[in-house]
Design a protein around this motif. Structure first.
Motif, PDB file in Angstrom:
ATOM      1  N   SER A  98       0.043 -15.752   2.779  1.00  0.00           N
ATOM      2  CA  SER A  98       0.714 -14.760   3.682  1.00  0.00           C
ATOM      3  C   SER A  98      -0.251 -14.155   4.531  1.00  0.00           C
ATOM      4  O   SER A  98      -1.518 -14.321   4.257  1.00  0.00           O
ATOM      5  CB  SER A  98       1.205 -13.599   2.472  1.00  0.00           C
ATOM      6  OG  SER A  98       0.051 -13.206   1.898  1.00  0.00           O
ATOM      7  N   ASN A  99       0.126 -13.893   5.694  1.00  0.00           N
ATOM      8  CA  ASN A  99      -0.567 -13.068   6.793  1.00  0.00           C
ATOM      9  C   ASN A  99      -0.383 -11.891   7.050  1.00  0.00           C
ATOM     10  O   ASN A  99      -1.208 -10.973   6.978  1.00  0.00           O
ATOM     11  CB  ASN A  99      -0.206 -14.218   8.132  1.00  0.00           C
ATOM     12  CG  ASN A  99      -1.071 -13.778   9.288  1.00  0.00           C
ATOM     13  OD1 ASN A  99      -1.908 -12.784   9.108  1.00  0.00           O
ATOM     14  ND2 ASN A  99      -0.881 -14.512  10.144  1.00  0.00           N
ATOM     15  N   SER A 128       0.762  -1.004   0.056  1.00  0.00           N
ATOM     16  CA  SER A 128       0.093  -0.053   0.203  1.00  0.00           C
ATOM     17  C   SER A 128       1.040   1.255  -0.084  1.00  0.00           C
ATOM     18  O   SER A 128       2.227   1.316   0.449  1.00  0.00           O
ATOM     19  CB  SER A 128      -0.896   0.289   1.197  1.00  0.00           C
ATOM     20  OG  SER A 128      -0.063   0.240   2.417  1.00  0.00           O
ATOM     21  N   PRO A 129       0.384   2.385  -0.489  1.00  0.00           N
ATOM     22  CA  PRO A 129       1.254   3.606  -0.613  1.00  0.00           C
ATOM     23  C   PRO A 129       1.831   4.054   0.720  1.00  0.00           C
ATOM     24  O   PRO A 129       2.812   4.478   0.770  1.00  0.00           O
ATOM     25  CB  PRO A 129       0.263   4.530  -1.098  1.00  0.00           C
ATOM     26  CG  PRO A 129      -0.737   3.894  -1.648  1.00  0.00           C
ATOM     27  CD  PRO A 129      -0.911   2.726  -1.168  1.00  0.00           C
ATOM     28  N   GLY A 130       1.211   3.785   1.780  1.00  0.00           N
ATOM     29  CA  GLY A 130       1.673   4.273   3.044  1.00  0.00           C
ATOM     30  C   GLY A 130       2.879   3.169   3.739  1.00  0.00           C
ATOM     31  O   GLY A 130       3.526   3.797   4.506  1.00  0.00           O
ATOM     32  N   ASN A 131       2.942   2.100   3.132  1.00  0.00           N
ATOM     33  CA  ASN A 131       3.895   1.177   3.649  1.00  0.00           C
ATOM     34  C   ASN A 131       5.027   0.759   2.601  1.00  0.00           C
ATOM     35  O   ASN A 131       6.084   0.359   3.106  1.00  0.00           O
ATOM     36  CB  ASN A 131       3.249  -0.249   3.728  1.00  0.00           C
ATOM     37  CG  ASN A 131       2.385  -0.121   5.125  1.00  0.00           C
ATOM     38  OD1 ASN A 131       2.660   0.538   6.144  1.00  0.00           O
ATOM     39  ND2 ASN A 131       1.222  -1.021   5.236  1.00  0.00           N
ATOM     40  N   HIS A 132       5.058   1.439   1.334  1.00  0.00           N
ATOM     41  CA  HIS A 132       5.940   0.958   0.357  1.00  0.00           C
ATOM     42  C   HIS A 132       7.136   1.661   0.747  1.00  0.00           C
ATOM     43  O   HIS A 132       8.227   0.779   0.469  1.00  0.00           O
ATOM     44  CB  HIS A 132       5.383   1.553  -0.931  1.00  0.00           C
ATOM     45  CG  HIS A 132       6.286   1.293  -2.117  1.00  0.00           C
ATOM     46  ND1 HIS A 132       7.398   2.166  -2.175  1.00  0.00           N
ATOM     47  CD2 HIS A 132       6.730   0.280  -2.830  1.00  0.00           C
ATOM     48  CE1 HIS A 132       8.160   1.528  -3.540  1.00  0.00           C
ATOM     49  NE2 HIS A 132       7.462   0.592  -3.843  1.00  0.00           N
ATOM     50  N   ASP A 133       7.337   2.904   1.078  1.00  0.00           N
ATOM     51  CA  ASP A 133       8.651   3.375   1.072  1.00  0.00           C
ATOM     52  C   ASP A 133       9.572   2.849   2.459  1.00  0.00           C
ATOM     53  O   ASP A 133      10.591   2.639   2.505  1.00  0.00           O
ATOM     54  CB  ASP A 133       8.629   4.869   1.314  1.00  0.00           C
ATOM     55  CG  ASP A 133       8.361   5.673  -0.091  1.00  0.00           C
ATOM     56  OD1 ASP A 133       8.266   4.833  -1.082  1.00  0.00           O
ATOM     57  OD2 ASP A 133       8.092   6.752  -0.117  1.00  0.00           O
ATOM     58  N   LYS A 134       8.887   2.663   3.549  1.00  0.00           N
ATOM     59  CA  LYS A 134       9.527   2.159   4.716  1.00  0.00           C
ATOM     60  C   LYS A 134       9.789   0.721   4.735  1.00  0.00           C
ATOM     61  O   LYS A 134      10.681   0.366   5.099  1.00  0.00           O
ATOM     62  CB  LYS A 134       8.673   2.471   5.966  1.00  0.00           C
ATOM     63  CG  LYS A 134       7.343   1.481   5.993  1.00  0.00           C
ATOM     64  CD  LYS A 134       6.618   2.176   7.193  1.00  0.00           C
ATOM     65  CE  LYS A 134       5.124   1.481   7.360  1.00  0.00           C
ATOM     66  NZ  LYS A 134       4.505   1.832   8.213  1.00  0.00           N
ATOM     67  N   GLY A 153      -1.595  -3.909   5.228  1.00  0.00           N
ATOM     68  CA  GLY A 153      -1.240  -2.877   4.395  1.00  0.00           C
ATOM     69  C   GLY A 153      -0.663  -3.243   2.908  1.00  0.00           C
ATOM     70  O   GLY A 153       0.378  -2.646   2.658  1.00  0.00           O
ATOM     71  N   PHE A 154      -1.025  -4.608   2.544  1.00  0.00           N
ATOM     72  CA  PHE A 154      -0.341  -5.053   1.493  1.00  0.00           C
ATOM     73  C   PHE A 154      -1.407  -5.792   0.639  1.00  0.00           C
ATOM     74  O   PHE A 154      -2.504  -6.352   1.235  1.00  0.00           O
ATOM     75  CB  PHE A 154       0.922  -5.786   1.461  1.00  0.00           C
ATOM     76  CG  PHE A 154       0.757  -7.002   2.378  1.00  0.00           C
ATOM     77  CD1 PHE A 154       0.665  -8.280   1.722  1.00  0.00           C
ATOM     78  CD2 PHE A 154       0.468  -7.032   3.727  1.00  0.00           C
ATOM     79  CE1 PHE A 154       0.571  -9.405   2.288  1.00  0.00           C
ATOM     80  CE2 PHE A 154       0.509  -8.158   4.149  1.00  0.00           C
ATOM     81  CZ  PHE A 154       0.378  -9.382   3.618  1.00  0.00           C
ATOM     82  N   ASP A 155      -1.369  -6.255  -0.598  1.00  0.00           N
ATOM     83  CA  ASP A 155      -2.273  -7.043  -1.598  1.00  0.00           C
ATOM     84  C   ASP A 155      -1.552  -8.535  -1.261  1.00  0.00           C
ATOM     85  O   ASP A 155      -0.627  -8.887  -1.827  1.00  0.00           O
ATOM     86  CB  ASP A 155      -2.084  -6.634  -3.158  1.00  0.00           C
ATOM     87  CG  ASP A 155      -3.133  -7.167  -3.637  1.00  0.00           C
ATOM     88  OD1 ASP A 155      -3.191  -8.457  -3.488  1.00  0.00           O
ATOM     89  OD2 ASP A 155      -3.449  -6.594  -4.679  1.00  0.00           O
TER      90      ASP A 155
END
Length: 187
Positions: free
Chosen positions: A157-158, A62-68, A139-141
């Motif tokens: 995946s969990n 998700s956009p909020g988790n991508h960079d970190k 926060g991921f697909d």
């Protein structure tokens, strides 16, 4: 206790410091000893570290988790194996536990998810115990991650755990926790 609980934080930023494979292996080795029902041990982990692997994981974030996640020295994809019961004759020889699950997909899913999540909790504490910081997250697909990293298996995946040495300057203020009486009662 402070290192595991009260002083430990969920990190969102990471120092540019490599995490040795030996610490990841040690933490998982400790975590595997935590109890699961009938020693079913459904936890499966893929450690994403290389630029190639991060490029495969990135589109699922998700956009909020991508960079970190891309900045983390390692990201653990926490999965659970829906074929866990196939290993029960070895892992739990005290009974014919494999037969408990024969033809019962709902029980397999429930048991794998619950016990895999339980083992992942042990793993988070193990990572902290060996001196690493963690940032567990959803926060991921999941479908994209499963198709990319678990294709051809019955592993699902969990959640994800970013792992490294946390940058304390990027911590959010500490969130409150419930008091005992707000979350429990003794009867």
């Amino acid at each position: 206790m402070e290192q595991l609980f009260t002083a430990a934080r969920t990190h969102n930023g990471w120092l540019d410091k490599e995490v040795p494979d030996s610490l990841l292996e040690l933490a998982l080795d400790y975590a595997k000893w935590g109890p699961t029902s009938a020693n079913c041990s459904p936890l499966r982990v893929v450690f994403v570290r290389s630029n190639e692997a991060k490029a495969r994981l990135g589109p699922a974030m998700s956009p909020g988790n991508h960079d970190k996640t891309m900045a983390a020295p390692a990201t653990a994809i926490i999965g659970y194996d829906l074929d866990f019961h196939e290993h029960l004759p070895v892992l739990y020889p005290a009974a014919d536990a494999k037969s408990w699950f024969a033809g019962n997909d709902a029980l397999i899913e429930e048991t794998a998810f619950r016990n895999g999540t339980l083992q992942a909790g042990y793993f988070i504490l193990s990572l902290r115990a060996v001196g690493l910081d963690v940032g567990p997250m959803s926060g991921f697909d999941k479908a994209k991650v499963d198709a990319e990293f678990f294709v051809g298996t019955k592993i699902r995946s969990n959640f994800l755990i970013n792992i490294g040495y946390g940058d304390s300057s990027k911590l959010y203020p500490r969130g409150p926790r419930f008091a005992f009486e707000d979350m429990a009662r003794i009867i």
